[in-house]
Write an enzyme that holds these catalytic residues in place. Sequence first.
Site, PDB file in Angstrom:
ATOM      1  N   ASP A   1       0.853  -1.063  -0.086  1.00 38.52           N
ATOM      2  CA  ASP A   1       0.107  -0.073   0.082  1.00 38.52           C
ATOM      3  C   ASP A   1       0.851   1.353  -0.198  1.00 38.52           C
ATOM      4  O   ASP A   1       1.810   1.292   0.897  1.00 38.52           O
ATOM      5  CB  ASP A   1      -0.919  -0.006   1.100  1.00 38.52           C
ATOM      6  CG  ASP A   1      -2.098   1.099   1.184  1.00 38.52           C
ATOM      7  OD1 ASP A   1      -3.073   0.567   1.044  1.00 38.52           O
ATOM      8  OD2 ASP A   1      -1.837   2.224   0.954  1.00 38.52           O
TER       9      ASP A   1
ATOM     10  N   GLN B   1     -14.169   2.265   1.074  1.00 40.33           N
ATOM     11  CA  GLN B   1     -13.789   1.845  -0.330  1.00 40.33           C
ATOM     12  C   GLN B   1     -13.337   3.191  -0.955  1.00 40.33           C
ATOM     13  O   GLN B   1     -14.278   3.828  -1.185  1.00 40.33           O
ATOM     14  CB  GLN B   1     -14.744   0.885  -0.938  1.00 40.33           C
ATOM     15  CG  GLN B   1     -14.038   0.445  -1.938  1.00 40.33           C
ATOM     16  CD  GLN B   1     -14.817  -0.589  -2.590  1.00 40.33           C
ATOM     17  OE1 GLN B   1     -16.082  -1.105  -2.385  1.00 40.33           O
ATOM     18  NE2 GLN B   1     -14.304  -1.330  -3.858  1.00 40.33           N
TER      19      GLN B   1
ATOM     20  N   HIS C   1     -10.183  -5.657  -3.444  1.00 39.73           N
ATOM     21  CA  HIS C   1      -8.796  -5.672  -3.044  1.00 39.73           C
ATOM     22  C   HIS C   1      -9.025  -6.247  -1.448  1.00 39.73           C
ATOM     23  O   HIS C   1      -9.884  -5.502  -0.761  1.00 39.73           O
ATOM     24  CB  HIS C   1      -7.912  -4.690  -3.114  1.00 39.73           C
ATOM     25  CG  HIS C   1      -8.361  -3.171  -2.586  1.00 39.73           C
ATOM     26  ND1 HIS C   1      -9.516  -2.592  -3.380  1.00 39.73           N
ATOM     27  CD2 HIS C   1      -8.301  -2.724  -1.382  1.00 39.73           C
ATOM     28  CE1 HIS C   1      -9.639  -1.348  -2.878  1.00 39.73           C
ATOM     29  NE2 HIS C   1      -9.064  -1.609  -1.593  1.00 39.73           N
TER      30      HIS C   1
HETATM   31  P1  5GP Z   1      -9.826   1.366   0.277  1.00 40.35           P
HETATM   32  O1  5GP Z   1      -9.898   2.564   0.686  1.00 40.35           O
HETATM   33  O2  5GP Z   1     -10.204   1.043  -1.437  1.00 40.35           O
HETATM   34  O3  5GP Z   1     -10.276   0.043   0.786  1.00 40.35           O
HETATM   35  O4  5GP Z   1      -8.406   0.969   0.081  1.00 40.35           O
HETATM   36  C1  5GP Z   1      -7.316   1.454  -1.212  1.00 40.35           C
HETATM   37  C2  5GP Z   1      -6.006   1.675  -0.588  1.00 40.35           C
HETATM   38  O5  5GP Z   1      -5.206   1.671  -1.906  1.00 40.35           O
HETATM   39  C3  5GP Z   1      -5.769   2.634   0.406  1.00 40.35           C
HETATM   40  O6  5GP Z   1      -5.131   2.033   1.356  1.00 40.35           O
HETATM   41  C4  5GP Z   1      -4.575   3.417  -0.490  1.00 40.35           C
HETATM   42  O7  5GP Z   1      -3.598   3.761   0.473  1.00 40.35           O
HETATM   43  C5  5GP Z   1      -4.095   2.610  -1.673  1.00 40.35           C
HETATM   44  N1  5GP Z   1      -3.590   3.231  -2.636  1.00 40.35           N
HETATM   45  C6  5GP Z   1      -4.261   4.526  -3.296  1.00 40.35           C
HETATM   46  N2  5GP Z   1      -3.642   4.715  -4.366  1.00 40.35           N
HETATM   47  C7  5GP Z   1      -2.617   3.654  -4.504  1.00 40.35           C
HETATM   48  C8  5GP Z   1      -1.611   3.584  -5.536  1.00 40.35           C
HETATM   49  O8  5GP Z   1      -1.446   4.248  -6.326  1.00 40.35           O
HETATM   50  N3  5GP Z   1      -0.572   2.626  -5.161  1.00 40.35           N
HETATM   51  C9  5GP Z   1      -0.678   1.847  -4.150  1.00 40.35           C
HETATM   52  N4  5GP Z   1       0.137   0.792  -4.042  1.00 40.35           N
HETATM   53  N5  5GP Z   1      -1.834   1.996  -3.106  1.00 40.35           N
HETATM   54  C10 5GP Z   1      -2.624   2.830  -3.321  1.00 40.35           C
END
Ligand code: 5GP
Length: 111
Positions: A29, A92, A98
Site C-alpha cells: 500500500d 472503499q 482488494h
Molecule cells: P480502500 O480505501 O479502497 O479500501 O483501499 C485503497 C487503498 O489503496 C488505500 O489504503 C490507499 O492507500 C491505497 N492506494 C491508493 N492509491 C494507490 C496507489 O497508487 N498505489 C498503491 N500501491 N496503493 C494505493
Amino acid sequence: MTTIFKKIIDGDLPSEKVFENERLLAIKDVNPAAPVHLLIMPKKEITSIQEMSQEDFDLLSEIIKVAQNLAIEFGISDNYRLLTNNGRLAGQSIFHLHFHLIGGRPLGPMA
Ligand code: 5GP
C-alpha cells in the site's frame, strides 16, 4: 472507468509487487496504515466483494492462501487483519476488489 489498480495490473502505473500469478496481484500500500500493509487483488475487474459472482468465488480461497503466505513472509503470521471495504461509506476508495493485509503493530479493536 479504469481504476488505479487496473492500471497497476496492466503495468501502466508502478507499484511494489510482493506477489503475482495469472489471477492475482499483491502490492505494498502506498500509504501504509501499519508497518506491513499489503493489498491483495484479483486481476479480473470486480468492483467489490458485493459484486462477486459464484464463478469468482474460487478467487477468495486463493486470496486467503496468498495472505497466509505473505503473512509468514512478512513476519506477521501471529497478528494481522485481512479485510475488504465494501462501498464508499465503508471506506472503499478504489472500486477494484482488494483485500488489505495489515500487521506489524498491535492493531487493537475494530473501529
Ligand atoms: P480502500 O480505501 O479502497 O479500501 O483501499 C485503497 C487503498 O489503496 C488505500 O489504503 C490507499 O492507500 C491505497 N492506494 C491508493 N492509491 C494507490 C496507489 O497508487 N498505489 C498503491 N500501491 N496503493 C494505493
